[in-house]
Design an enzyme around this catalytic site. Structure first.
Site, mmCIF file in Angstrom:
data_model
loop_
_atom_site.group_PDB
_atom_site.id
_atom_site.type_symbol
_atom_site.label_atom_id
_atom_site.label_comp_id
_atom_site.label_asym_id
_atom_site.label_seq_id
_atom_site.Cartn_x
_atom_site.Cartn_y
_atom_site.Cartn_z
ATOM 1 C CG ASP A 147 45.099 36.690 34.046
ATOM 2 O OD1 ASP A 147 45.286 37.800 33.521
ATOM 3 O OD2 ASP A 147 43.965 36.212 34.243
ATOM 4 C CE LYS A 209 42.423 34.646 37.194
ATOM 5 N NZ LYS A 209 43.033 34.127 35.946
ATOM 6 C CE LYS A 238 40.278 36.717 35.053
ATOM 7 N NZ LYS A 238 41.233 36.335 33.976
#
Length: 276
Positions: A147, A209, A238
């Site tokens: 991430d 995300k 996400k």
């Protein structure tokens, strides 16, 4: 006479060699069968555990999307081990942990769960070379997913090509590992969010995300809906940060989120079902 003895000896040697090969083959086949049976047993035990816990299918679906997260500055490896144990028990998508614990966590959990870690976290203004080093280090230590945080200053300066190029470089290092790109929605305006949907869709990354969980606020439903309308090329979403209820988690999934970054969801499930 000597020739006869040599032939007999050679025949015995060949026979012994064939016999040993057969035994090795038998052992190998037994090993494969045993591994297959153990795999089936693990799956059956997991299903049985879920049945015993009494968790309904809707909650199981939520749990299957969760990156069970512990990224606090004070996190210890004892806490990481508990996180891993919970993720395995409740069958979450992964654990998301600090880079310094990835190698230990991989050794502890073996291949029982996916391990995710962060790059350029939480502010995103590391140099691209630094982010590349962090990515390589994380993968070498056993991380399955990365991430990364974008350089938000570049976005504000409209350095769109630099942003896309950085993401592409990180994805190139990830190869078949999953790359999620954190855009920190609470710091962006509407135009910037849409631009990032386009950039990430063109970059080869796997997910957009919403948040780090370390800024002003986390995910909200409107941003998930906005991403759903603007992402392309099979990029997934996400939602992370501030998911405080199972109802909110379900809303995010229904709006298009395929992963949920949360430190709270397993705790919420435990309280709902009276589990320890």
């Amino acid at each position: 006479m000597e020739d006869s003895l040599q032939i007999d000896s050679s025949t015995e040697s060949e026979s012994k060699s064939k016999s040993e090969s057969k035994e090795e083959l038998k052992k190998e086949l037994k090993g494969e069968v045993k591994r297959e049976l153990n795999g089936k047993l693990d799956k059956e035990l997991s299903t049985k555990l879920k049945d015993e816990l009494g968790i309904d299918s809707k909650i199981k679906k939520i749990l299957s999307t969760v990156d069970h997260t512990l990224l606090s500055q004070t996190a210890t490896f004892d806490e990481i081990k508990i996180l891993c144990d919970e993720a395995i028990k409740y069958e979450t998508a992964s654990v998301c942990i600090p880079p310094s614990y990835v190698k230990q966590a991989r050794g502890y959990a073996k291949n029982k769960l996916k391990i995710c870690t962060v790059v350029g976290f939480p502010n995103g203004y590391n140099t691209t070379n630094t982010k590349m080093f962090e990515t390589n280090d994380a993968i070498e230590n056993g991380s399955d997913e990365i991430d990364m945080v974008i350089n938000i200053g570049w976005l504000k300066e409209k350095k769109f090509s630099e942003l896309e190029e950085e993401i592409k470089k990180i994805k190139l290092l990830c190869k078949d590992k999953i790359l999620k790109v954190i855009v920190e929605t609470c710091l962006l305006n509407l135009e910037e969010k849409i631009v990032m949907c386009k950039i990430i869709s063109q970059s080869g990354a796997d997910y957009i995300k919403t948040s780090t969980g370390f800024s002003k606020s986390g995910a909200n439903l409107e941003d998930i809906k906005l991403f759903s309308k603007n992402i392309m090329n099979k990029v997934k979403i996400k939602a992370a940060g501030g998911i405080g209820s199972l109802d909110t988690a379900e809303e995010f999934i229904n709006a298009g989120a395929r992963r949920l970054g949360s430190s709270k969801i397993i705790g919420l499930v435990k309280r709902k079902y009276g589990l320890t």
